[in-house]
Design an enzyme around this catalytic site. Structure first.
Site, PDB file in Angstrom:
ATOM      1  N   CYS A  31       0.810  -1.223   0.000  1.00 41.20           N
ATOM      2  CA  CYS A  31       0.000   0.000   0.000  1.00 41.20           C
ATOM      3  C   CYS A  31       0.841   1.270   0.000  1.00 41.20           C
ATOM      4  O   CYS A  31       0.650   2.176  -0.824  1.00 41.20           O
ATOM      5  CB  CYS A  31      -0.981  -0.006   1.169  1.00 41.20           C
ATOM      6  N   HIS A  84      -2.559   1.046   6.850  1.00 40.74           N
ATOM      7  CA  HIS A  84      -2.968   0.945   5.453  1.00 40.74           C
ATOM      8  C   HIS A  84      -3.237   2.338   4.907  1.00 40.74           C
ATOM      9  O   HIS A  84      -3.783   3.199   5.614  1.00 40.74           O
ATOM     10  CB  HIS A  84      -4.223   0.078   5.316  1.00 40.74           C
ATOM     11  N   HIS A  96      -5.888   1.741  -4.056  1.00 41.67           N
ATOM     12  CA  HIS A  96      -4.921   1.225  -3.091  1.00 41.67           C
ATOM     13  C   HIS A  96      -4.498  -0.186  -3.445  1.00 41.67           C
ATOM     14  O   HIS A  96      -5.108  -0.844  -4.291  1.00 41.67           O
ATOM     15  CB  HIS A  96      -5.511   1.264  -1.680  1.00 41.67           C
TER      16      HIS A  96
END
Length: 429
Positions: A31, A84, A96
């Site tokens: 990510c 994240h 993402h």
């Protein structure tokens, strides 16, 4: 100055790129690696990891996000802090690299999973968005959603909301007022439906409406499991009772103790007064303990104790302890030995041997329950205290019984006495 739209456009080119832990190149991204790479290609340098990226720039409220802003989430509840990150695209969406096995993709901030884990938005210095609204920057909010879309973004089906009047009314209010995801989530969690149903019950109800095929398969598996547990416990379940147990297991996530408490109600004797499973083993142990202690127990008492055992309301240790207390009360002269772990069948064994020998009976036909044995060991003295007969006294008591005179032992004794008398008279040697 980098354009937020150009950052989003570049990120789109890597849609589907596989997730690679530590990846920060087109061959594979994690990510924060995707974020660092895309921003870097647009002339904006960012730290490598999520925990550092969240410290860049300024905080942005969800309804003020614009393309190129960063959005952060806490997806690992075992550790506090962001783990994240994604790039906001506009329209309530972000791009993402989510996790191993899933390539770069677009998700919605309105999804229940991400709403629950939202940590914040950040605006990176040196990134701008299209001019609009006369203020030089476009400040986007989530798009207007209809009832179907709003229901789906929260992980629930439209049909599920319609099945719950309270939530259906809430959904319509959310559409009319275009609530933010945060407000919608807060209102649902404040509903009577949420408060009255635990997490497992809520999931089961949603599954039944959103994925009926999976719900049906889950229920069928629970029915099979319920019947297996019933057999193990020794319970006899009708199909209706099995269905009820299965539904409670799925809806309320019943644990082993709760299942046992339910099954205990259906422990029943077979025609030959036997029980199966755990209940049957308990019944055998209760009968054996009671017999060893010289305590008479009824079938109903055994059944009740087996039921309580399966339901978790008692234990075998407690049942045996109760029987030992009863034995101590029935045989007060031996209360101390019983309390120390002795059994009355063993304590009465010498009396059994005498009675068997004197009456010419098999020892297996006599036990502590035999009237003569019980009378001998429970005799009370003149002072009203327990005073069991000695073995000598017991032997004489047996011989005083008219039945003894008909035994071979009596005949042998008579012959011996007669021989002694004749010998005294000099008639025999």
């Amino acid at each position: 100055m980098a354009s937020g739209e150009s950052i989003v456009e570049l990120a789109r080119k890597y849609m589907g790129t596989k997730y690679v832990w530590g990846g920060a190149a087109p061959g594979g991204f994690d990510c924060s690696g995707l974020v660092q790479y895309v921003f870097g290609k647009n002339g904006v340098n960012l730290p490598r990891v999520t925990y550092d990226q969240i410290n860049v720039g300024e905080s942005v409220q969800p309804n003020k996000l614009r393309p190129g802003d960063l959005v952060f989430f806490d997806t690992d509840r075992k550790r506090s802090g962001p783990d994240h990150v994604g790039i906001y695209m506009g329209g309530g969406k972000f791009i993402h690299a989510p996790r191993p096995g899933a390539g770069v993709k677009v998700s919605s901030l309105s999804e229940g999973y991400y709403m629950d884990r939202w940590m914040g938005g950040r605006r990176v210095p040196g990134v701008s968005a299209s001019a609009a609204a006369g203020d030089g920057e476009a400040l986007e909010v989530a798009p207007k959603l209809d009832a179907n879309e709003l229901a789906e973004t929260y992980g629930m089906s439209y049909s599920f909301f319609k099945s719950q009047p309270e939530l259906w009314k809430m959904l319509n209010g959310a559409v009319e007022g275009q609530w933010t995801p945060e407000k919608f989530q807060a209102e649902i969690k404040n509903s009577n439906w949420w408060k009255k149903n635990g997490s497992t019950a809520r999931k089961a109800q949603m599954m039944a409406k959103t994925d009926p095929a999976t719900y049906k398969a889950t229920m069928e598996a629970a029915r099979v499991s319920a019947q297996q547990m019933a057999v193990k416990a020794g319970a006899v379940l009708s199909q209706k009772n099995a269905d009820t147990l299965a539904k409670n297991m799925v809806t309320f996530g019943w644990n082993e103790a709760q299942v046992g408490n339910f099954l205990g109600q259906y422990i029943k004797f077979a025609e030959n007064k036997t029980l199966g499973g755990i209940a049957g083993m308990a019944a055998k142990e209760i009968r054996k303990t009671a017999n060893d202690l010289g305590v008479a127990v009824t079938d109903q008492s055994i059944l009740n104790n087996a039921q309580y055992l399966v339901r978790g309301l008692t234990s075998m240790e407690k049942i045996q302890g109760s029987l030992r207390q009863q034995a101590a009360g029935l045989y007060p002269a031996f209360a101390e030995q019983i309390g120390a772990g002795a059994g009355m069948q063993d304590l009465a064994a010498p009396y059994v041997q005498v009675l068997a020998s004197e009456l010419g009976l098999p020892e297996t036909d006599i036990d502590v329950f035999s009237p003569k044995i019980k009378a001998a060991i429970n005799r009370m003295g003149p002072d009203g205290k327990p005073a069991p007969l000695s073995l000598t006294e017991f032997t004489q008591m047996v011989r005083d019984d008219p039945a003894w005179r008909k035994t071979p032992a009596a005949a042998n004794q008579a012959m011996a006495i007669g021989r002694q008398v004749l010998a005294g008279m000099g008639l025999v040697k």
